[in-house]
Design an enzyme around this catalytic site. Structure first.
Site, PDB file in Angstrom:
ATOM      1  N   CYS A 199       0.813  -1.215   0.000  1.00 59.21           N
ATOM      2  CA  CYS A 199       0.000   0.000   0.000  1.00 59.21           C
ATOM      3  C   CYS A 199       0.849   1.270   0.000  1.00 59.21           C
ATOM      4  O   CYS A 199       0.302   2.371   0.112  1.00 59.21           O
ATOM      5  CB  CYS A 199      -0.929   0.014   1.218  1.00 59.21           C
ATOM      6  SG  CYS A 199      -2.171  -1.294   1.200  1.00 59.21           S
ATOM      7  N   ARG A 245      -6.573   6.382  -2.549  1.00 61.25           N
ATOM      8  CA  ARG A 245      -6.902   4.958  -2.405  1.00 61.25           C
ATOM      9  C   ARG A 245      -6.879   4.537  -0.942  1.00 61.25           C
ATOM     10  O   ARG A 245      -7.786   3.838  -0.466  1.00 61.25           O
ATOM     11  CB  ARG A 245      -5.919   4.118  -3.209  1.00 61.25           C
ATOM     12  CG  ARG A 245      -6.228   2.624  -3.130  1.00 61.25           C
ATOM     13  CD  ARG A 245      -5.098   1.771  -3.653  1.00 61.25           C
ATOM     14  NE  ARG A 245      -5.488   0.368  -3.648  1.00 61.25           N
ATOM     15  CZ  ARG A 245      -4.647  -0.641  -3.838  1.00 61.25           C
ATOM     16  NH1 ARG A 245      -3.363  -0.398  -4.061  1.00 61.25           N
ATOM     17  NH2 ARG A 245      -5.071  -1.891  -3.823  1.00 61.25           N
TER      18      ARG A 245
END
Length: 305
Positions: A199, A245
């Site tokens: 991530c 995101r």
């Protein structure tokens, strides 16, 4: 004489046959590499863009297929032995050595990266500088197939995770969400989320950079300043898209639970990331165009009385 020349041209073999030995040589080198990637590295989410990069490069090269046509101004592969440019052979030899080292020692950086010097060397030897100028982008675009070295990934992942987690927590805290951060661990409500390596956005930045450069190539703006600003905006836009995101994943987890955040939504937000990045770049491009048009002198506007 005219009839004889017409008959000879009509009976000549297709131009692509002259390229058959070159294509066979490239296939012997790189089809095994692509096969190994398709059954290994490309199966990972971080490298899933690899086959798309290859297909785009092949398509862009096909669009420039006129550069491969043999004519009076461009030497064909069959005639290349009479010229043998030193630069082309040097570049090709460098690429072949990199391929041999990478293939024998299983170093993907060298094996996959060798495609670029090998192709440039072949183009220089067979067609010369004009073909390289027409095909430089499809060849260099293959660089996005090359996996990043481990020391680069390790060196960039940590700072990116810190930045993304800090940005996401500050934005959510600013709009009233009960979020706290400890390093790369985010706490929101009853949930704790770890901003893992996947991530951090490093590979997303890599993929979005490829998408941004492809967009610039397709738009073909002639202004140097406009292209420079677009190029400089690629990485900030990619980082911002990844922050979006992470924020979406945090909000989904907070409102719908941990299972929702780790399920379909995790993959869906990956698609959102690319949509946000592409739309942001297009919007910035439109803004640059509007500013350039507004500041254009009246004499260049084309209006007349």
């Amino acid at each position: 004489m005219t009839a004889s020349m017409t008959s000879r041209v009509a009976g000549a073999p297709p131009a692509w046959l002259a390229w058959l030995p070159v294509l066979l040589g490239l296939a012997v080198l790189y089809l095994p590499t692509w096969w190994d990637l398709a059954h290994g590295l490309w199966l990972a989410d971080e490298q899933a863009h690899g086959p798309l990069i290859l297909l785009v490069s092949l398509y862009l090269a096909w669009q420039q297929r006129a550069a491969f046509a043999a004519d009076s101004d461009v030497p064909s592969p069959a005639a290349a032995g009479h010229t043998r440019p030193v630069l082309g052979w040097g570049v090709l030899l460098f690429g072949l050595l990199a391929y041999a080292l990478g293939r024998s020692q299983e170093i993907l950086l060298f094996e996959v990266g060798s495609q670029i010097p090998v192709l440039f060397g072949v183009l220089l030897i067979t067609l010369g500088g004009p073909a390289v100028r027409r095909l430089w982008f499809p060849v260099l675009f293959l660089a996005f197939m090359v996996p990043l070295p481990g020391f680069v990934v390790d060196g960039l992942t940590g700072p990116l995770k810190q930045f993304v987690s800090a940005a996401a927590s500050n934005i959510l805290h600013g709009v009233g969400y009960p979020v706290a951060r400890s390093g790369v661990i985010l706490t929101i409500g009853a949930y704790q989320l770890l901003v893992a390596d996947a991530c951090s956005g490093l590979h997303s930045i890599f993929s979005l950079s490829a998408l941004g450069l492809l967009y610039m190539h397709l738009m073909r703006h002639t202004g140097v300043l406009r292209n420079a600003l677009l190029l400089a905006s690629i990485v900030p836009i990619a980082v911002a898209a990844n922050v979006v995101r992470v924020i979406l994943l945090i909000l989904i987890t907070y409102h719908f639970g941990d299972a929702a955040g780790q399920g379909f939504a995790h993959d869906f937000t990956g698609m959102v990331l690319f949509m946000v990045g592409l739309l942001a770049m297009m919007g910035f491009d439109v803004l640059l165009g509007a500013v350039a048009f507004r500041n254009r002198p009246r004499s260049e506007s084309g209006s007349t009385r």
